[in-house]
Design an enzyme around this catalytic site. Structure first.
Site, PDB file in Angstrom:
ATOM      1  CG  ASP A 149      -1.801   1.250   1.093  1.00  0.00           C
ATOM      2  OD1 ASP A 149      -2.373   1.351   0.198  1.00  0.00           O
ATOM      3  OD2 ASP A 149      -1.614   2.267   1.757  1.00  0.00           O
ATOM      4  CG  ASP A 283      -5.480   5.437   3.051  1.00  0.00           C
ATOM      5  OD1 ASP A 283      -4.659   4.894   4.270  1.00  0.00           O
ATOM      6  OD2 ASP A 283      -5.572   5.608   1.973  1.00  0.00           O
ATOM      7  CG  HIS A 287       1.214  12.617   6.055  1.00  0.00           C
ATOM      8  ND1 HIS A 287       2.569  11.700   5.855  1.00  0.00           N
ATOM      9  CD2 HIS A 287       0.414  12.572   5.346  1.00  0.00           C
ATOM     10  CE1 HIS A 287       2.854  11.245   4.906  1.00  0.00           C
ATOM     11  NE2 HIS A 287       0.491  11.388   4.720  1.00  0.00           N
TER      12      HIS A 287
HETATM   13  O1  DOR Z   1      -2.860   9.086   1.297  1.00  0.00           O
HETATM   14  C1  DOR Z   1      -2.167   7.591   0.970  1.00  0.00           C
HETATM   15  N1  DOR Z   1      -1.323   8.573   2.279  1.00  0.00           N
HETATM   16  N2  DOR Z   1      -2.487   7.120   0.600  1.00  0.00           N
HETATM   17  C2  DOR Z   1      -1.817   5.895   0.278  1.00  0.00           C
HETATM   18  O2  DOR Z   1      -1.748   5.711  -0.517  1.00  0.00           O
HETATM   19  C3  DOR Z   1      -0.580   6.769   1.406  1.00  0.00           C
HETATM   20  C4  DOR Z   1      -0.506   7.090   2.814  1.00  0.00           C
HETATM   21  C5  DOR Z   1       0.753   7.305   3.327  1.00  0.00           C
HETATM   22  O3  DOR Z   1       1.302   6.200   3.437  1.00  0.00           O
HETATM   23  O4  DOR Z   1       0.595   8.622   3.536  1.00  0.00           O
END
Ligand code: DOR
Length: 403
Positions: A149, A283, A287
């Site tokens: 992923d 998901d 960050h």
């Molecule tokens: O939005 C996303 N963030 N999609 C992904 O496929 C990875 C994920 C991330 O790891 O931040």
């Protein structure tokens, strides 16, 4: 023993009835009326809805490797705050869980720091680079799923080999379907779905599509299911509730797959209602604000703290799905698909429970966030069904109301 007084529990499709629930030795001991016992803590649950704790099969916990974004402690605190009791973690970590030795680094941290039942995915390829297959046969004894992923596996020789190993060992492959050369466009997703479904015909295994976002992908998956292929897919709260018809207001609306048009959102809603998408997954992708505000803003939004009330409010309260379906898509179906332990509200079941305040609205604020990151577009959102109490194996791991 603990007694949860005045909880609502579901009978049938939509019938919520007031009961007391006694919990003892990690299990639901008794469900009845006016339960009492001497010298036992009693919590008045004020007619909140007692559900099996949520199961989220798509979480980025970031540890080991990216602890400035999230740690196992903060991520699993976000999980229990949101009413989740079981999660599966994504392998874009450092070290990548592509060998048993690397996976063990993560398992050791989880053993001491996780507040929830946590099942890591192993990566399909070494370092998630798509070049060399991970040690999947050996990893099969330690995990419930393989995935790269964050990126798609676009090397079909490797994917076919992974499917064969997964099929032999009853492991699920979770696909971030994205065909190289098409960016993150709709086409990138549905062309990858089409190719992977084609490959699955000759390499049967349990195949699961992550965060599906386009009408065409849902159509392909629905047809694959009708054909009898062993396929499932998940949908995220954000792809069900937000669109990009007018662009996106800021980077807290930026994720991969990106938000799509309202037509695609409607297709996602229809897929959920018709069970083409059989589960909600967040998901959860934390960050830091600094990263999200930078020019190279990374994809991803957090989701664990808001998923259950958002789905309750927009789907159950609005009458689009039943209370029973809510439990199916938030715990029963993901647990069954990934071979995870699952609880139900009945005597003898493991007491992994959440308590949703469905009678009062709540406005989600930045200052209540317990995740290490607050990159979510849902700050300021008002909803019903906020989680107020989480028990794991009968122990209170989260509580935020006074009785
Ligand atoms: O939005 C996303 N963030 N999609 C992904 O496929 C990875 C994920 C991330 O790891 O931040």
């Amino acid at each position: 023993m603990i007694i949860l007084k005045n909880v609502l529990i579901l009978e049938g499709e939509n019938n919520l009835v007031k009961k007391d629930v006694a919990i003892s030795s990690g299990k639901i001991d008794k469900i009845g009326d006016a339960l009492h016992a001497c010298d036992v803590p009693v919590i008045d649950c004020k007619e909140m809805w007692l559900i099996p704790a949520g199961v989220d099969v798509h979480v980025h916990l970031r540890e080991p490797g990216f602890c400035h974004k999230e740690t196992v402690k903060t991520g699993t605190l976000a999980a229990v705050k949101g009413g989740f009791g079981t999660i599966m973690t994504m392998p874009n970590l450092n070290p990548t869980p592509d060998s048993v030795a690397n996976l063990k680094v993560q398992l050791d941290i989880l053993a001491t720091d996780s507040l929830v039942h946590c099942y890591p995915f192993a990566s399909v390829t070494v370092g998630e680079k798509g070049e060399k297959i991970s040690d999947l046969a050996e990893l099969s004894s330690y995990v419930k799923g393989f995935t790269d992923d964050g990126v798609g596996v676009n090397n079909y020789e490797i994917l076919a080999e992974a499917m064969d190993i997964a099929g032999k060992n009853n492991i699920v492959i979770a696909s971030h379907a994205e065909l190289t050369g098409y960016g993150t466009s709709e086409k990138a997703e549905y062309l990858a779905c089409e190719k992977e479904i084609e490959l699955l015909r000759s390499h049967p295994c349990k195949y699961h599509f992550c965060h599906i976002s386009t009408a065409e992908s849902f159509r392909l998956i629905s047809n694959a299911k009708k054909e009898g292929l062993n396929v499932t897919c998940e949908v995220t709260p954000h792809h069900l509730l937000l669109n990009n018809d007018n662009g996106i207001p800021n980077n807290n609306y930026q994720m991969n797959p990106p938000l799509r048009s309202s037509e695609n959102v409607q297709a996602a809603v229809n897929a959920l209602i018709s069970s083409t998408a059989s589960m909600i997954a967040t998901d959860h992708a934390p960050h830091t604000a600094e990263e999200k505000n930078s020019e190279k803003s990374p994809n991803g939004i957090t989701g664990l703290e808001t998923a259950l009330p958002l789905i309750y409010t927009h789907f159950v309260k609005n009458g689009l799905i039943s209370h029973k379906q809510f439990i199916e898509i938030t715990s029963e179906n993901p647990a069954t698909r990934f071979n995870l332990p699952f609880t139900s509200i009945e005597e003898g079941a493991t007491a992994d429970l959440a308590l949703l305040d469905i009678n009062n609205s709540h406005t989600f604020t930045a200052c209540e966030i317990v995740s290490k990151s607050s990159n979510t577009p849902f700050i300021g959102e008002t909803y019903f069904g906020k989680n107020c109490l989480t028990l794991i194996n009968g122990e209170i791991v989260y509580r935020n109301f006074v009785d």
